[in-house]
Design a protein around this motif. Structure first.
Motif, PDB file in Angstrom:
ATOM      1  N   ALA A  77       0.826  -1.203   0.000  1.00 31.38           N
ATOM      2  CA  ALA A  77       0.000   0.000   0.000  1.00 31.38           C
ATOM      3  C   ALA A  77       0.864   1.258   0.000  1.00 31.38           C
ATOM      4  N   ALA A  78       1.974   1.253   0.738  1.00 28.83           N
ATOM      5  CA  ALA A  78       2.856   2.418   0.756  1.00 28.83           C
ATOM      6  C   ALA A  78       3.481   2.661  -0.611  1.00 28.83           C
ATOM      7  N   VAL A  79       3.872   1.586  -1.298  1.00 31.14           N
ATOM      8  CA  VAL A  79       4.431   1.753  -2.647  1.00 31.14           C
ATOM      9  C   VAL A  79       3.389   2.360  -3.585  1.00 31.14           C
ATOM     10  N   LEU A  80       2.166   1.865  -3.524  1.00 30.17           N
ATOM     11  CA  LEU A  80       1.109   2.404  -4.382  1.00 30.17           C
ATOM     12  C   LEU A  80       0.797   3.855  -4.048  1.00 30.17           C
ATOM     13  N   PHE A  81       0.778   4.199  -2.780  1.00 26.79           N
ATOM     14  CA  PHE A  81       0.381   5.549  -2.375  1.00 26.79           C
ATOM     15  C   PHE A  81       1.476   6.580  -2.647  1.00 26.79           C
ATOM     16  N   TYR A  82       2.714   6.265  -2.309  1.00 28.93           N
ATOM     17  CA  TYR A  82       3.789   7.263  -2.364  1.00 28.93           C
ATOM     18  C   TYR A  82       4.582   7.224  -3.666  1.00 28.93           C
ATOM     19  N   MET A  83       4.590   6.087  -4.374  1.00 31.56           N
ATOM     20  CA  MET A  83       5.437   5.976  -5.551  1.00 31.56           C
ATOM     21  C   MET A  83       4.669   5.871  -6.860  1.00 31.56           C
ATOM     22  N   LEU A  84       3.426   5.402  -6.796  1.00 33.27           N
ATOM     23  CA  LEU A  84       2.661   5.169  -8.020  1.00 33.27           C
ATOM     24  C   LEU A  84       1.409   6.036  -8.090  1.00 33.27           C
ATOM     25  N   ASP A  85       1.430   7.174  -7.422  1.00 34.71           N
ATOM     26  CA  ASP A  85       0.357   8.171  -7.490  1.00 34.71           C
ATOM     27  C   ASP A  85      -0.993   7.651  -6.998  1.00 34.71           C
ATOM     28  N   ASN A  86      -0.987   6.636  -6.165  1.00 36.30           N
ATOM     29  CA  ASN A  86      -2.181   6.151  -5.478  1.00 36.30           C
ATOM     30  C   ASN A  86      -3.327   5.899  -6.456  1.00 36.30           C
ATOM     31  N   PRO A  87      -3.244   4.869  -7.296  1.00 39.78           N
ATOM     32  CA  PRO A  87      -4.294   4.607  -8.294  1.00 39.78           C
ATOM     33  C   PRO A  87      -5.629   4.259  -7.639  1.00 39.78           C
ATOM     34  N   MET A  88      -6.716   4.575  -8.367  1.00 38.74           N
ATOM     35  CA  MET A  88      -8.057   4.292  -7.898  1.00 38.74           C
ATOM     36  C   MET A  88      -8.487   2.884  -8.306  1.00 38.74           C
ATOM     37  N   ALA A  89      -9.417   2.328  -7.544  1.00 39.11           N
ATOM     38  CA  ALA A  89      -9.986   1.022  -7.872  1.00 39.11           C
ATOM     39  C   ALA A  89     -11.197   1.243  -8.768  1.00 39.11           C
ATOM     40  N   GLY A  90     -10.944   1.414 -10.064  1.00 36.68           N
ATOM     41  CA  GLY A  90     -12.012   1.682 -11.018  1.00 36.68           C
ATOM     42  C   GLY A  90     -12.587   3.071 -10.814  1.00 36.68           C
ATOM     43  N   ASN A  91     -13.906   3.174 -10.929  1.00 38.23           N
ATOM     44  CA  ASN A  91     -14.594   4.452 -10.762  1.00 38.23           C
ATOM     45  C   ASN A  91     -15.309   4.544  -9.416  1.00 38.23           C
ATOM     46  N   THR A  92     -14.815   3.821  -8.445  1.00 35.03           N
ATOM     47  CA  THR A  92     -15.498   3.764  -7.144  1.00 35.03           C
ATOM     48  C   THR A  92     -15.174   4.951  -6.245  1.00 35.03           C
ATOM     49  N   GLY A  93     -14.107   5.676  -6.564  1.00 37.39           N
ATOM     50  CA  GLY A  93     -13.686   6.759  -5.691  1.00 37.39           C
ATOM     51  C   GLY A  93     -12.888   6.297  -4.485  1.00 37.39           C
TER      52      GLY A  93
END
Length: 274
Positions: A63-79
């Protein structure tokens, strides 16, 4: 003056009784703790370390890699972000399930099965119901209860446990979530888990009581004979112990006193001749 002194003595006596009772309860609780809970502490520590090392910490790292390094992608259009879902499922749900499993060890294996004090307080049927809920019924039921307490609702704490701090944005409102913790589907899932767990436990309790009564009714005559023989054996053992004590008491006496009864003298002579 005499009345006042007697009243003071009565008050002191009552206080001493209360203090002795309280010390007795504290001693019982301490005994239950040392006997039942202390041996389980290494198992608790081992389970907690396994959950943290093999599930919580790896999910936090992803989760830290996704949030801080990969611009925190969204899970589809769920927000809702993918990192929030990973923390929610892999960390927070794992913690609530771990608490439920720990509670099962505490309530079922320690208290209901081994604690006389607990069984005396709650009664046999409650203890039997807790014992019969052991396994998946207890786990899913109390996992859902803990989720209702810690992970359900439309306020900051269910969305982010660390919402109050601003040092780690991954754990506060900077990590977006939209309508997950208060959704109707999530609520129905939790209610279903509670209902299924309680229903399975009650079914087990009913079967245990029904089959137990049938067993007693079927083997009642045989059990009465066995219990009668056990009582007879106990009475024979007590009689043998009493005869042995009398034999030891008369062994060192070689002549009866004038006050002895004639039957007692004969009994002594019989014992000495053996």
């Amino acid at each position: 003056g005499d009345n006042a002194s007697s009243q003071d003595k009565l008050i002191d006596a009552l206080n001493s009784v209360d203090s002795s009772r309280s010390r007795g309860w504290f001693a019982k609780l301490r005994h239950e703790w040392d006997l039942l809970i202390v041996p389980k502490l290494p198992t608790f520590r081992r389970h907690i370390s396994h959950v943290l090392l093999f599930l919580v910490f790896p999910c936090l790292a992803v989760a830290a890699v996704l949030f801080y390094m990969l611009d925190n992608p969204m899970a589809g259009n769920t927000g809702t972000s993918v990192s929030w879902w990973i923390i929610f499922v892999g960390c927070r749900q794992a913690i609530t399930m771990g608490l439920a499993c720990t509670g099962q060890v505490f309530w079922v294996e320690i208290l209901a099965l081994r604690s006389r004090l607990f069984n005396a307080i709650v009664g046999p049927y409650v203890s039997l119901a807790i014992i019969q809920s052991s396994g998946w019924p207890y786990n899913i039921c109390f996992w859902a209860v803990l989720d209702f307490c810690l992970l359900f609702g439309n306020y900051p704490f269910p969305r982010h446990w660390l919402f109050w701090q601003n040092k780690l944005d991954i754990f506060n409102d900077q990590n977006p979530v939209n309508g997950v913790t208060n959704s109707n589907g999530y609520m129905r899932l939790l209610f279903t888990c509670i209902f299924v767990g309680i229903a399975a436990s009650l079914k087990r309790l009913f079967l245990a009581v029904y089959l137990g009564r049938r067993t007693v009714a079927h083997f009642n005559a045989e059990m009465e004979k066995v219990f009668a023989k056990m009582i007879l054996i106990g009475e024979i053992a007590a009689l043998a112990k009493e005869i042995e004590n009398k034999h030891e008491g008369f062994r060192g006496t070689f002549a009866g006193s004038p006050e002895d009864d004639e039957k007692l003298v004969r009994f002594r002579e019989i014992l000495l001749n053996e």
